[in-house]
Design an enzyme around this catalytic site. Sequence first.
Site, mmCIF file in Angstrom:
data_model
loop_
_atom_site.group_PDB
_atom_site.id
_atom_site.type_symbol
_atom_site.label_atom_id
_atom_site.label_comp_id
_atom_site.label_asym_id
_atom_site.label_seq_id
_atom_site.Cartn_x
_atom_site.Cartn_y
_atom_site.Cartn_z
ATOM 1 N N GLY A 112 0.799 -1.207 0.000
ATOM 2 C CA GLY A 112 0.000 0.000 0.000
ATOM 3 C C GLY A 112 0.837 1.265 0.000
ATOM 4 O O GLY A 112 0.508 2.246 -0.684
ATOM 5 N N GLU A 334 -4.190 -2.263 11.922
ATOM 6 C CA GLU A 334 -3.269 -3.326 11.516
ATOM 7 C C GLU A 334 -3.012 -4.330 12.637
ATOM 8 O O GLU A 334 -2.523 -5.434 12.395
ATOM 9 C CB GLU A 334 -1.940 -2.719 11.059
ATOM 10 C CG GLU A 334 -1.155 -2.016 12.149
ATOM 11 C CD GLU A 334 -0.054 -1.148 11.572
ATOM 12 O OE1 GLU A 334 1.075 -1.280 12.051
ATOM 13 O OE2 GLU A 334 -0.320 -0.349 10.652
ATOM 14 N N LYS A 431 6.899 -9.956 3.477
ATOM 15 C CA LYS A 431 6.412 -8.635 3.082
ATOM 16 C C LYS A 431 6.912 -7.562 4.034
ATOM 17 O O LYS A 431 7.282 -6.468 3.610
ATOM 18 C CB LYS A 431 4.880 -8.652 3.054
ATOM 19 C CG LYS A 431 4.225 -7.387 2.519
ATOM 20 C CD LYS A 431 2.722 -7.573 2.452
ATOM 21 C CE LYS A 431 2.057 -6.491 1.619
ATOM 22 N NZ LYS A 431 2.133 -5.154 2.197
#
Length: 446
Positions: A112, A334, A431
Amino acid sequence: MTESSVHPALWPAPHASGAVDATVTVPGSKSVTNRALVLAALSAEPGWLRRPLRSRDTLLMAEALRAMGVGIEETVSSSSSVAGGPDGSGEAWRIIPAGLHGPVTIDVGNAGTVMRFLPPVAALANGPVRFDGDPRSYERPLNGVIDALRVLGARIDDDNRGSLPMTVHGAGALDGGPVAIDASSSSQFVSALLLSAPRFNQGVEVRHTGARLPSMPHIRMTVDMLRAVGAQVDEPETGGEPNVWRVSPSALLGRDLTVEPDLSNAQPFLAAALVTGGRITIPDWPLRTTQPGDALREIFTAMGGSCELTEHGLTFTGSGRIHGIDVDLGEVGELTPGIAAVAALADSPSTLSGVAHLRLHETDRLAALTKEINELGGDVTETADGLHIRPRPLHGGTFHTYDDHRMATAGSIIGLAVPGVEIENVATTAKTLPDFPQMWTGMLGA
């Protein structure tokens, strides 16, 4: 580079045989690293980034900036007492700004920060910059950035999708000025415009016009980091107009920044102390920070633990009991997957609210958590803006991750207490958290 194959391997999540007792050094913050890279690339002089995170998301950001002409030299920092490792500990990156240029194609992966922070940078380049990425990146909202950049003077080809793939036709400069956006689906829309705004001819005035703005700590992080490199920012937090941010045009200073540990990536390890009734120490936990992960101290304490924060770091201790919680996670969304995993093991129900926007993250996290915990015997229901979790005895099974790093760590937390949990594609943790499987087994003394 892809995060998964057609048949990703299953990883047997380690089951804890007793209370954990470990010190875990967490790699640097992804959010800080990628913001720092953008600001350094737009600065008027070279800068240093020490202990950056080396992960898929940050390497995609670095490679994208290099493709547009920015120099990024990676070295082992002589000022660090830590040997350079695969996660970036002990490393230093020297960022050398240069004239931004196209034509170039940028791979955003499913990051993002890359897909949203770099289109404003590309508008400042000379030449076209095409953005592409993983299939999921096509589904993630980008309209807030695209529409705003058009208002501010940029030309963008996206076939009216409001999402990737797209091309930004950089003209070497951008007018800037006032713009109204609905950032209720992602606070990154605001941060994206603010980060590049000092280089816009008129700066920017960003006005959020939609429903509740999620993840406000990330916008505070953006503002703090802008000010640290010399930008002038007016914001609601310091007496400005509600939901309005103004950045004046100015040159940005090169600086020497040491990246904080990623506190959100510390979550699974702190959860391990809570789940096993053990103790975990995270070195270098900052005494003051804008990272959303700092909220874990309060949330996990309410769920049954205790913590001690000193200048050396944070030590979190579980009590052997896990309590349910009713909490609004709108500012720290998150953290939801890890909290949901712990809540599924609690002694009372939990309600997690304020996180409807998680349906637009790496995957639909609310649907994914509901499905995966329930398939292990849990009782989770989706609400309009979150989850209601009623603990039940859980059993082993496959925990699917949907190419989402936080789903992988959530499943690993459950696996500590539930034998036979297998994580599909644990490699997706690369990631933001390189070497997670090794760190996890190391914490358990394996």
